[in-house]
Design an enzyme around this catalytic site. Structure first.
Site, PDB file in Angstrom:
ATOM      1  N   HIS A   1       1.848   3.503 -11.156  1.00 55.10           N
ATOM      2  CA  HIS A   1       2.386   2.471 -12.037  1.00 55.10           C
ATOM      3  C   HIS A   1       3.836   2.780 -12.423  1.00 55.10           C
ATOM      4  O   HIS A   1       4.553   1.905 -12.900  1.00 55.10           O
ATOM      5  CB  HIS A   1       1.500   2.384 -13.282  1.00 55.10           C
ATOM      6  CG  HIS A   1       1.622   1.113 -14.059  1.00 55.10           C
ATOM      7  ND1 HIS A   1       1.423  -0.131 -13.509  1.00 55.10           N
ATOM      8  CD2 HIS A   1       1.923   0.878 -15.371  1.00 55.10           C
ATOM      9  CE1 HIS A   1       1.584  -1.065 -14.440  1.00 55.10           C
ATOM     10  NE2 HIS A   1       1.893  -0.477 -15.571  1.00 55.10           N
TER      11      HIS A   1
ATOM     12  N   SER B   1       5.266  -3.693 -15.978  1.00 55.43           N
ATOM     13  CA  SER B   1       3.914  -3.730 -16.525  1.00 55.43           C
ATOM     14  C   SER B   1       3.740  -5.040 -17.310  1.00 55.43           C
ATOM     15  O   SER B   1       3.874  -6.113 -16.732  1.00 55.43           O
ATOM     16  CB  SER B   1       3.663  -2.495 -17.385  1.00 55.43           C
ATOM     17  OG  SER B   1       2.293  -2.322 -17.632  1.00 55.43           O
TER      18      SER B   1
ATOM     19  N   ASP C   1      -0.724   2.195  -7.540  1.00 57.13           N
ATOM     20  CA  ASP C   1      -0.894   1.572  -8.848  1.00 57.13           C
ATOM     21  C   ASP C   1      -2.298   0.975  -8.919  1.00 57.13           C
ATOM     22  O   ASP C   1      -2.547  -0.107  -8.391  1.00 57.13           O
ATOM     23  CB  ASP C   1       0.158   0.483  -9.060  1.00 57.13           C
ATOM     24  CG  ASP C   1       0.129  -0.080 -10.472  1.00 57.13           C
ATOM     25  OD1 ASP C   1      -0.800   0.266 -11.227  1.00 57.13           O
ATOM     26  OD2 ASP C   1       1.030  -0.857 -10.820  1.00 57.13           O
TER      27      ASP C   1
END
Length: 720
Positions: A679, A566, A647
């Protein structure tokens, strides 16, 4: 290899032997235990536990009850889909079971003989979750359950929904999709009723409970609660005659605003009164709201609210409603003259003491999630909350009848522990550790240390993990981990996605810093990342690496690797283009930002707009200043790119773009993707593939053998 592992895991699941070594298989197969639900005195604890078998490629789930004194557990039920156990009294248990055509049965039975005594009290005509039960009398309880509702307010059952002839979806405003799903017409709602105990049948031995018809409290309001995607039980509470809940401001575009309001409604008044929902007005505050809770007597309420709309990591500030019959009479606790609050920390949860005079706050604090207490009638600028517990990561707390506190939590070496905190004594007693403080998985708290180094503007904390067989006379490769968020933190907590101990037990010294932007080190430190994505945090990471060079003589500086997901993935791409990237032999980038402009495809548009200080068309220079794509001409360190199809926070185009650049530049690289993950990578077999690919990749560049041969990898390896 797996055959031998399976034999060991059978023993591990019984919690009677110790793992020879902590591996991804052991981590993913270790029983996962929920937060505990204690009875009134904490002598018995309900919990759910799931165990995955790589031998059978399946998961087994159970609901169990733990005797706190003997530390022995007993099966309540292993019925498929059983969930959310709650005590009705100290003997009878209520839980959810799958019903017919995607409905939910509410079942009740004796904790010690559930299957023999269970009866279905009623049914919710949808997929229900996040239940609350509030005792009204010895034979009556308020019952609340959340689930999807159709536009007309009635429960939505996927099994009964008519099939559309076209797959097209026409949207007129954001959200179009959120996290990993496209938005549908149905909305979350809270359904409330009562459960009564009219009698007990001596003939059958079955319990007799009855659920009244359930009413959608939000019907006709245009409100949605819990707030998607991650809102649940922390978004509402029920008292004896009121409900308090949070919901997004319905007049604002969801993708651009974080404003969440708090509402109070009467449950049992006249028809007209029960239909009235009051919005609690908080002047000067327009951000997100969470953790609405009642005092034990239902007369007071508290909640947490952020000041700034569009900033999801703003400080949570504390409010109390002294009388829920007057919902707009508010006390702003721990306030300050500048409106930012006198306490630098941001609580994530709040609970009342039994007498309603004190509040217990759960807050991140320097790499831990701790418990603090503060009086309800605390003057605006006086003593900060008092820390009363700080050991690992507190995931849940429940106040017992005697005023003591039952705690559920984790730490880096233990995936679940239960403790009792004695606030008046300032001490805590461990009831149960799922791994015997790490012993059953060959981990020890002695492997974990806190270190501090001088960062760009202030001292920065980091976790340092050594292998369990660490030898100070040897040198070890380094795994340098960067966390996501960016307003997040590495904590003394267990994770099945980014578990520091997995890398330590693979033979690495692990360095996990909390640079500028991290939470739990004061709100100013968190806020300082705005407009600084590749600035102050990067300088902190450079300083952290320099500290390693100067202080850790057991680290082999010719064998260092960097990994992040991330925002940590963004930082991997940023590091690639800058000097720090040349320090590492290999990089792993999971779900990272490749181009800042591509953030316009993300679902929560408030996020880049806040952190990059404005809309792109008004602030192009600041968006592009921290764009990793600008520096791809410097990319040269071997890199594994991981990005999944579902995602929607960072679309898969980001990962593909990074991989294409690496390939075009002739940089050794690989690309791992999962079509069925978002994600995060959550499915056990996918997670094993993730760990296999990651460990094989970094091992290659530090001189370690592969974790598994490619033909043993659980997924598909494509060489062309």
């Amino acid at each position: 290899m797996l055959a031998h592992l399976a034999v060991f895991l059978v023993l591990l699941f019984s919690m009677t032997v110790r793992a020879a070594k902590f591996t991804p298989e052991v981590m993913l197969s270790a029983p996962r235990r929920s937060s505990g639900v204690p009875n009134s005195d904490g002598s018995r604890i309900l919990y759910s536990v799931s165990t995955y078998s790589f031998e059978n490629h399946g998961k087994k789930s159970e609901i169990r009850v733990l005797d706190a004194k003997s530390n022995e557990s007993k099966l309540v039920t292993d019925a498929a889909g059983a969930s959310e156990p709650q005590w009705l009294n100290d003997e009878d248990v209520l839980l959810l079971l799958p019903g017919q055509t995607n409905s939910t049965d509410i079942a009740v039975g004796k904790a010690d003989a559930f299957e023999a005594t269970k009866a279905i009290a009623g049914n919710f005509d949808g997929s229900g979750t996040s239940i609350r039960v509030k005792k009204i009398s010895d034979d009556k309880w308020t019952f609340a359950i959340t689930g999807l509702a159709k536009p007309d307010g009635t429960p939505y059952s996927a099994g009964k929904a008519p099939k559309k002839l076209s797959s097209g979806k026409l949207y007129k405003q954001t959200f179009v999709r959120h996290w990993d799903s496209y938005i549908a017409p149905e909305r979350n709602a809270i359904f409330v009723g009562t459960i009564t105990k009219p009698s007990s049948s001596a003939e059958s031995g079955k319990l007799s409970y009855a659920l009244s018809p359930l009413r959608n409290v939000l019907a006709g309001t245009g409100l949605e609660s819990p707030v998607p995607t991650f809102g649940g039980i922390d978004h509402y509470d029920i008292g004896e005659d009121h409900i308090i809940f949070v919901a997004k401001e319905p007049t604002l575009k969801a993708g651009f605003s974080t404003k969440v309001n708090v509402y109070v409604a009467n449950l049992y008044g006249t028809l007209a009164a029960s239909d009235l929902i009051y919005q609690v007005l908080v002047p000067g505050f327009g951000g997100a709201t969470t953790s609405p809770v009642f005092s034990k007597d239902g007369k007071k309420a508290a909640f947490l609210m952020m000041q700034e709309d569009g900033y999801e990591a703003d400080k949570n500030q504390l409010f109390v409603i002294p009388d829920v019959r007057r919902p707009n009479w508010l006390l702003h606790l721990l306030n300050s003259t500048n409106g930012k609050g006198s306490w630098p920390l941001s609580p994530g949860g709040v609970s009342f003491s039994n007498n309603g005079d004190d509040l217990y706050l759960v807050a991140e604090d320097r790499g831990r999630t701790s418990i603090f207490t503060t009086p309800v009638n605390q003057p605006a600028e006086s003593s900060p909350p008092k820390k009363i517990y700080s050991d690992g990561n507190v995931s849940d707390l429940r106040v017992l009848a005697d005023g003591n506190i039952f705690i559920s939590g984790t730490n880096i070496v233990d995936n679940s522990f239960y403790s009792i905190l004695f606030p008046n004594l300032g001490t805590a007693k461990l009831i149960s550790s799922n791994t015997e403080n790490g012993k059953l998985v060959s981990l020890s708290r002695s492997q974990v240390a806190d270190v501090y180094f001088k960062g760009a503007e202030r001292d920065v904390q980091a976790f340092l993990l050594k292998p369990s067989n660490f030898d100070s006379d040897k040198k070890y490769p380094l795994a340098f981990l960067v966390h996501g968020g960016p307003q997040g933190a590495w904590e003394d907590a267990w994770s099945s996605r980014w578990n520091m101990a997995v890398f330590a037990e693979a033979g690495y010294v692990v360095f996990a810093p909390n640079p500028t932007g991290s939470t739990g080190f004061g709100q100013d430190f968190t806020d300082a990342i705005q407009g600084q994505w590749g600035g102050l945090p990067y300088k902190d990471l450079v300083a952290g690496y320099q500290w390693i060079e100067e202080n850790l003589d057991y680290v082999d500086l010719d064998k260092t690797v960097a990994l992040g997901a991330s925002y940590g993935g963004y930082m991997m791409n940023w590091i690639q283009g800058h000097e720090l990237g040349r320090k590492f032999k290999a990089i792993v980038c999971h779900d990272g930002v490749f181009s800042m402009v591509s953030q316009l495809a993300s679902e929560e548009q408030w996020f880049p707009t806040h952190d990059l200080e404005g809309f792109y068309w008004n602030n192009e220079e600041k968006w592009l200043r921290w764009d990793p794509a600008r520096f791809t001409g410097n990319w040269s360190t071997p890199q594994l790119v991981i990005h999944s199809e579902l995602d929607y926070r960072l679309t898969i185009a980001e990962g593909l773009a990074a991989f294409n650049v690496l390939q075009a530049r002739g940089v050794e690289s690989q690309f791992l993707t999962f079509p069925d993950e978002n994600h995060w990578v959550q499915k056990e077999e996918n997670s094993l593939m993730w760990h296999t690919a990651v460990l094989n990749w970094i091992n290659k560049f530090v001189g370690y053998p592969p974790y598994k041969a490619e033909d043993e990898a659980p997924g598909t390896v494509i060489n062309h």
